[in-house]
Structures are given as C-alpha cells and as structure tokens.
Design a protein around this motif. Structure first.
Motif, PDB file in Angstrom:
ATOM      1  N   THR A  41       9.396  42.469  98.672  1.00 46.75           N
ATOM      2  CA  THR A  41      10.010  43.524  99.475  1.00 46.75           C
ATOM      3  C   THR A  41       9.094  43.947 100.609  1.00 46.75           C
ATOM      4  OG1 THR A  41      11.125  44.292  97.469  1.00 46.75           O
ATOM      5  CG2 THR A  41      11.195  45.747  99.372  1.00 46.75           C
ATOM      6  N   ALA A  42       7.796  44.041 100.334  1.00 46.10           N
ATOM      7  CA  ALA A  42       6.841  44.385 101.392  1.00 46.10           C
ATOM      8  C   ALA A  42       6.903  43.353 102.515  1.00 46.10           C
ATOM      9  CB  ALA A  42       5.430  44.461 100.813  1.00 46.10           C
ATOM     10  N   ASP A  43       6.998  42.078 102.156  1.00 49.62           N
ATOM     11  CA  ASP A  43       7.112  41.018 103.165  1.00 49.62           C
ATOM     12  C   ASP A  43       8.381  41.189 104.004  1.00 49.62           C
ATOM     13  OD1 ASP A  43       4.749  39.755 102.412  1.00 49.62           O
ATOM     14  OD2 ASP A  43       5.748  38.451 100.957  1.00 49.62           O
ATOM     15  N   GLU A  44       9.479  41.555 103.343  1.00 47.69           N
ATOM     16  CA  GLU A  44      10.739  41.747 104.048  1.00 47.69           C
ATOM     17  C   GLU A  44      10.660  42.919 105.025  1.00 47.69           C
ATOM     18  OE1 GLU A  44      13.456  39.840 104.046  1.00 47.69           O
ATOM     19  OE2 GLU A  44      12.400  38.432 102.737  1.00 47.69           O
ATOM     20  N   ILE A  45       9.976  43.991 104.600  1.00 48.32           N
ATOM     21  CA  ILE A  45       9.827  45.158 105.481  1.00 48.32           C
ATOM     22  C   ILE A  45       8.989  44.774 106.701  1.00 48.32           C
ATOM     23  CG2 ILE A  45       8.932  47.511 105.679  1.00 48.32           C
ATOM     24  CD1 ILE A  45      11.437  47.239 103.933  1.00 48.32           C
ATOM     25  N   LYS A  46       7.939  44.013 106.484  1.00 48.05           N
ATOM     26  CA  LYS A  46       7.104  43.555 107.602  1.00 48.05           C
ATOM     27  C   LYS A  46       7.944  42.783 108.619  1.00 48.05           C
ATOM     28  CE  LYS A  46       2.974  40.733 108.614  1.00 48.05           C
ATOM     29  NZ  LYS A  46       3.599  39.677 109.430  1.00 48.05           N
ATOM     30  N   SER A  47       8.754  41.858 108.121  1.00 44.12           N
ATOM     31  CA  SER A  47       9.598  41.057 108.997  1.00 44.12           C
ATOM     32  C   SER A  47      10.602  41.925 109.747  1.00 44.12           C
ATOM     33  CB  SER A  47      10.334  39.997 108.170  1.00 44.12           C
ATOM     34  OG  SER A  47      11.212  39.246 108.964  1.00 44.12           O
ATOM     35  N   SER A  48      11.164  42.907 109.059  1.00 42.82           N
ATOM     36  CA  SER A  48      12.151  43.795 109.680  1.00 42.82           C
ATOM     37  C   SER A  48      11.532  44.635 110.791  1.00 42.82           C
ATOM     38  CB  SER A  48      12.774  44.713 108.626  1.00 42.82           C
ATOM     39  OG  SER A  48      13.512  43.970 107.682  1.00 42.82           O
ATOM     40  N   LEU A  49      10.316  45.133 110.575  1.00 43.71           N
ATOM     41  CA  LEU A  49       9.640  45.919 111.600  1.00 43.71           C
ATOM     42  C   LEU A  49       9.347  45.066 112.837  1.00 43.71           C
ATOM     43  CD1 LEU A  49       7.124  48.071 109.503  1.00 43.71           C
ATOM     44  CD2 LEU A  49       9.176  48.861 110.688  1.00 43.71           C
ATOM     45  N   GLU A  50       8.951  43.842 112.605  1.00 38.36           N
ATOM     46  CA  GLU A  50       8.673  42.938 113.730  1.00 38.36           C
ATOM     47  C   GLU A  50       9.945  42.690 114.543  1.00 38.36           C
ATOM     48  OE1 GLU A  50       4.970  40.361 111.810  1.00 38.36           O
ATOM     49  OE2 GLU A  50       7.047  39.719 111.481  1.00 38.36           O
ATOM     50  N   LYS A  51      11.043  42.441 113.854  1.00 38.90           N
ATOM     51  CA  LYS A  51      12.312  42.190 114.539  1.00 38.90           C
ATOM     52  C   LYS A  51      12.815  43.438 115.259  1.00 38.90           C
ATOM     53  CE  LYS A  51      13.739  38.588 111.288  1.00 38.90           C
ATOM     54  NZ  LYS A  51      14.674  38.235 110.175  1.00 38.90           N
ATOM     55  N   ALA A  52      12.425  44.614 114.767  1.00 42.72           N
ATOM     56  CA  ALA A  52      12.868  45.865 115.384  1.00 42.72           C
ATOM     57  C   ALA A  52      12.077  46.206 116.640  1.00 42.72           C
ATOM     58  CB  ALA A  52      12.759  47.010 114.380  1.00 42.72           C
ATOM     59  N   GLY A  53      11.023  45.459 116.906  1.00 45.73           N
ATOM     60  CA  GLY A  53      10.256  45.692 118.121  1.00 45.73           C
ATOM     61  C   GLY A  53       8.886  46.285 117.913  1.00 45.73           C
ATOM     62  N   CYS A  54       8.452  46.407 116.669  1.00 41.65           N
ATOM     63  CA  CYS A  54       7.118  46.937 116.405  1.00 41.65           C
ATOM     64  C   CYS A  54       6.054  45.883 116.719  1.00 41.65           C
ATOM     65  CB  CYS A  54       6.986  47.367 114.939  1.00 41.65           C
ATOM     66  SG  CYS A  54       7.795  48.921 114.551  1.00 41.65           S
ATOM     67  N   GLU A  55       4.881  46.362 117.024  1.00 39.37           N
ATOM     68  CA  GLU A  55       3.724  45.498 117.252  1.00 39.37           C
ATOM     69  C   GLU A  55       2.664  45.842 116.208  1.00 39.37           C
ATOM     70  OE1 GLU A  55       2.830  46.619 121.237  1.00 39.37           O
ATOM     71  OE2 GLU A  55       4.537  45.541 122.098  1.00 39.37           O
ATOM     72  N   ASN A  56       1.617  45.036 116.156  1.00 41.16           N
ATOM     73  CA  ASN A  56       0.523  45.304 115.207  1.00 41.16           C
ATOM     74  C   ASN A  56       1.047  45.526 113.796  1.00 41.16           C
ATOM     75  OD1 ASN A  56      -1.422  45.395 117.435  1.00 41.16           O
ATOM     76  ND2 ASN A  56      -0.501  47.373 117.916  1.00 41.16           N
ATOM     77  N   VAL A  57       2.030  44.730 113.399  1.00 40.39           N
ATOM     78  CA  VAL A  57       2.613  44.868 112.060  1.00 40.39           C
ATOM     79  C   VAL A  57       1.729  44.133 111.061  1.00 40.39           C
ATOM     80  CG1 VAL A  57       4.658  44.532 110.644  1.00 40.39           C
ATOM     81  CG2 VAL A  57       4.900  44.962 113.094  1.00 40.39           C
ATOM     82  N   ASP A  71       3.426  49.494 114.585  1.00 39.64           N
ATOM     83  CA  ASP A  71       3.505  50.527 115.615  1.00 39.64           C
ATOM     84  C   ASP A  71       4.056  49.965 116.914  1.00 39.64           C
ATOM     85  OD1 ASP A  71       1.383  49.304 117.104  1.00 39.64           O
ATOM     86  OD2 ASP A  71      -0.113  50.417 115.965  1.00 39.64           O
ATOM     87  N   LYS A  72       4.350  50.857 117.811  1.00 41.28           N
ATOM     88  CA  LYS A  72       4.762  50.536 119.173  1.00 41.28           C
ATOM     89  C   LYS A  72       4.190  51.639 120.062  1.00 41.28           C
ATOM     90  CE  LYS A  72       7.417  48.346 122.295  1.00 41.28           C
ATOM     91  NZ  LYS A  72       7.223  46.922 122.668  1.00 41.28           N
ATOM     92  N   ILE A  73       3.079  51.357 120.713  1.00 41.76           N
ATOM     93  CA  ILE A  73       2.398  52.332 121.562  1.00 41.76           C
ATOM     94  C   ILE A  73       2.752  52.004 123.011  1.00 41.76           C
ATOM     95  CG2 ILE A  73       0.195  53.391 122.151  1.00 41.76           C
ATOM     96  CD1 ILE A  73       0.999  53.645 119.171  1.00 41.76           C
TER      97      ILE A  73
END
Length: 462
Positions: A41-57, A71-73
């Motif tokens: 599940t942690a891996d899935e959340i990481k992938s989802s954040l990346e697809k949502a536009g986050c950086e430094n995931v 994050d997205k700064i």
C-alpha cells in the motif's frame, strides 16, 4: 477557481476505480500477517503522489511501517500546506457481520447515499478521505490552479498508535516545515450540514490482567473457596463508574476543561435528533454521565470503556472451570488539559489498589495521546470555512469530536503549526465496524472542496 467540477465529472469514474483498487489491499497494521500488504500500500501511495504531480516523493523507513512523503514547492515565499493521512486500516473482524467481503469493495445505493457508497474496510477511515487529497492535488496541478506549496506525509501505523511517527517528525522539522496542517480523518454533521472539527479527545489505552490460582480449577471442587479472576475483574471494572456514571478514579477529573454555558449553548445549535440517533443504533435509551447531553458526553467529557474482555472457556458447549486468569482492554477518551500519561498512571495506581486478596493485578499501558482544540479565529479555520461555504452553499458549523488523533497535539508541539480537520465522513459510515462505507457523493465533494481551501488559505496569508 475554475473547471473544478468539470475536471471531477470527466475523471470521477477513474477516481472511484483508483480508490477501489487501493481498498482491495488489506493493509492491517495491527496484524503482522499482513506486513507485505501494508508495504504494498505504501508503494501504491508513492505512485499515486507522483502521478498527482508531487516531486521529491519517497518512502521513508521507520522502526515500523514506512511514511510516504512527497511535495510540490512552487515558490518558497508562498504558504506551505502539510497534508497528513494514513494508509493502514483496522482489522475487519467480525467478518461474519459484513454484508460483503471487507477487501472486495462494492458500490451500493442506500437511503442516505442514493448515488451509492463504497463498502470496504478503510473506505472512510482513512483511505477514502486521504485519497481525496491526492486527487485534489492532481486536479490543481492538471488545471494549473495550485496556489501554494504542498507537502504530503502519509503513514502506516495510525491504527496502532503511530509509534514511529513521533521520531520521524522530531527528526525532520525542516522537511515538514509548514504554515498549516490539513487532515481529513474526521466527519461532518450531515450531507446538507457541513461542519469542521475543532476539538479532539485524547486517549489512554491499557490492558489489565487478573491472576488467581496457578492453573484452571474444577468449578465444583473449588468454586466458592478460591477467588475467581473473571468474577473479580468484572467487579473491579464495574466499580470504575458510580451510579451517575462518573469515573471513580481519584484525580481523574482534576484537569478536565469545563466549557462555559455560552459554549455549551453554541454546541447545542447543531442539528441533532435523539430519536434518529437511537433508531440508527437500534437502542431504546441513551446512557452516560449525568448532567450532560448526548452530544456533550461523546465530545467534551472524558470516558472510560471496556473494549474487550476474556478469560476461561469460550468454546462450544460447557467446560466447568474457574479460570486462572482474566483479561480486559480498556480505553479512556480524554479532554483538553488531561495529560494521557498522567491519567494512565492514575488508572494503574487505582486499579491495583482495588484488587482483593487472592488475586494479583497487572496493568500494561499501550498507547495514548493528548486532546486538541483548533481556534476558529485562525487563518486556517477561516479558509476551510470559506471553502465549505463555496461548495456546500452554507457556512459550516464548528464541532468538537469524540474521536482521537493523538498525533495532532504532537504536530503543534514539534512543528509549531495548527491543524485544520476537514472531514467528509458521516457518523453512519461504520468506521472500525463491519460494513464500513464512504458515500460516493462525499468522496467527490471532498475532492471539490479541498482546492478551495488552498485558494483561500493562500489569499488570506497575503
């Protein structure tokens, strides 16, 4: 703000399907048998954040389950919102009371949710509500409407006390620095009555053990001559409340915050039907501390409840024994100013003192946390209020919650920032119970409302 509803309408089927896939993973942090599922599940959340536009995931390792950070700064001169959520879920027991398997999500229409509700463990607490923030992030980045900086911190141990989170927060002040913390792990009054949670109760959780003879005994040969640990334990537990349902532990109420008549009057303005409350629970009467209303008992007053009790023979048929030991798990919900560690010690001292001769008592503290109150005059609260007003068409009601999120007080202590609790669940969502669910309307409404919070928080900070 533009095209928010349009974007949601275009992608709502995908938003639902992605959540359903996440809910299929049994990320039960309390049971080590599901370790691989929690990590997946942690891996899935990481992938989802990346697809949502986050950086430094990244997946940040801890002594327990990992914390997913992203994050997205966009401009260090702009405000920063830190989003907290958790990807672990409660055990689904008792399985036989589920109408559909807890990790095989289904969408079913109900009287309250004619648009449908997602039935699965974690649907509301907290995968569904956490995932609203991921999709809101996607919406803002894809429509070029992200107005400020965003950081995500999603953990995997909330349901077992967030044991690793405190160290992570203390060791990462700079990484987690923010202007406000945003959490959706609470609820609102009703679909047509938005509310913002402004207070949380603290928690002290203990396990007690009463031991009598050195082995289980024949109840005919020894009954009446030897202290029965189960009988003793039940009497000890019963003595923890008096005839008015006040808790009898000496010193328990010493630091309890007493709300003014004016504050209690404001609380009473929230829509509430006692008849509907009893009907929903299939009970004919309410119960609790004398001198307080139902809504006050489950929000601004401390409580003590047995969460589990066992001992002796519980299998099929009869076995006439006096058990050698009896056990119980007990939780105390605390209000602001009650220190959970102090209350734990008061409980331990008192419970050991009331044990009769013939038995020994052991009290094992598990976990706990402080209560919390969010001021309604803060910029964060005002931004949330404006956001709800825009999407619901009415001003939300500030409401104290009976639940506990122990890490909220930790965040304020370590990160020096306030927390805003924007919950979109309902009391009827059966979190921690069989048939947990989350309304499709609520899920999509959360995705719609969250971007407005970012907009107003940035605007009010100028």
């Amino acid at each position: 703000m533009k095209d928010i509803k349009k974007y949601i309408d275009q992608h709502k089927d995908r938003f639902l399907n992605e959540l359903i896939e996440l809910l299929k993973i049994p990320s039960i942090s309390a049971d080590s048998a599901y370790k691989k599922d929690v990590l997946k599940t942690a891996d899935e959340i990481k992938s989802s954040l990346e697809k949502a536009g986050c950086e430094n995931v990244e997946i940040c390792q801890t002594k327990g389950y990992p914390i997913v950070y992203g994050d997205k700064i966009i401009d260090k001169n702009l405000p920063t919102v830190l989003v907290y959520g958790h990807y672990d879920v409660q055990p689904p027991d008792p399985i036989n009371l589920w109408d559909s398997p807890p990790f095989e999500p289904v969408i079913k229409k109900t009287e309250l949710h004619p648009e449908g509700a997602i039935f699965a463990r974690g649907a509301c607490d907290d995968k569904g509500q956490m995932y609203m923030h991921v999709k809101a992030m996607e919406l803002m980045t894809q429509t070029n409407q992200l107005p400020c900086n965003v950081k995500f911190m999603i953990e995997g141990e909330e349901e077992v006390g967030s044991a690793s989170l405190a160290d992570f927060v203390k060791e990462n002040h700079e990484k987690l620095s923010n202007d406000v913390i945003l959490i959706s792990d609470t609820g609102m009054i009703a679909k047509d009555t938005p509310s913002i949670t402004t207070g949380l109760r603290g928690l002290s959780y203990v396990e007690v053990e009463v031991t009598g003879p050195n082995r289980d005994l024949h109840s005919g040969l020894y009954g009446g001559a030897v202290a029965n640990p189960i009988n003793v334990l039940t009497k000890m537990i019963a003595s923890l409340h008096d005839e008015n349902n006040h808790i009898t532990i000496p010193g328990f109420y010493d630091n309890v915050e007493e709300l003014s008549t004016e504050e209690r009057a404001e609380m009473a303005k929230a829509p509430f039907s006692l008849d509907n409350y009893k009907k929903a629970l299939d009970i004919d009467a309410v119960y609790g501390e004398a001198g307080y209303s139902t809504n006050e008992r489950n929000s601004i007053r401390p409580t003590l409840d047995v969460n589990g009790i066992w001992g002796g023979y519980t299998g099929e048929g009869a076995k006439t024994v006096i058990a050698s030991q009896a056990f119980a798990k007990i939780s105390m919900r605390l209000v602001p100013n009650q220190d959970w560690e102090e209350i734990t010690q008061l409980f331990k001292k008192h419970f050991e003192s009331i044990a009769p001769k013939g038995v020994t008592v052991k009290v094992t503290p598990h976990h706990g946390g402080q209560g919390y109150v969010t001021p309604i005059d803060s910029i964060g609260y005002k931004a949330a209020s404006k956001a709800y007003t825009d999407t619901f068409g009415k001003t939300p009601i500030p409401q104290r919650s009976g639940g506990s999120i122990p890490i909220v007080s930790l965040f304020e202590k370590e990160l020096k920032s306030k927390t805003i609790l924007m919950g979109f669940g309902l009391d009827s969502d059966a979190i921690h119970s069989p048939n947990e669910h989350f309304g499709v309307w609520n899920y999509l409404k959360g995705i719609e409302t969250i971007p407005y919070f970012y907009h107003y928080f940035t605007e009010l900070n100028k």
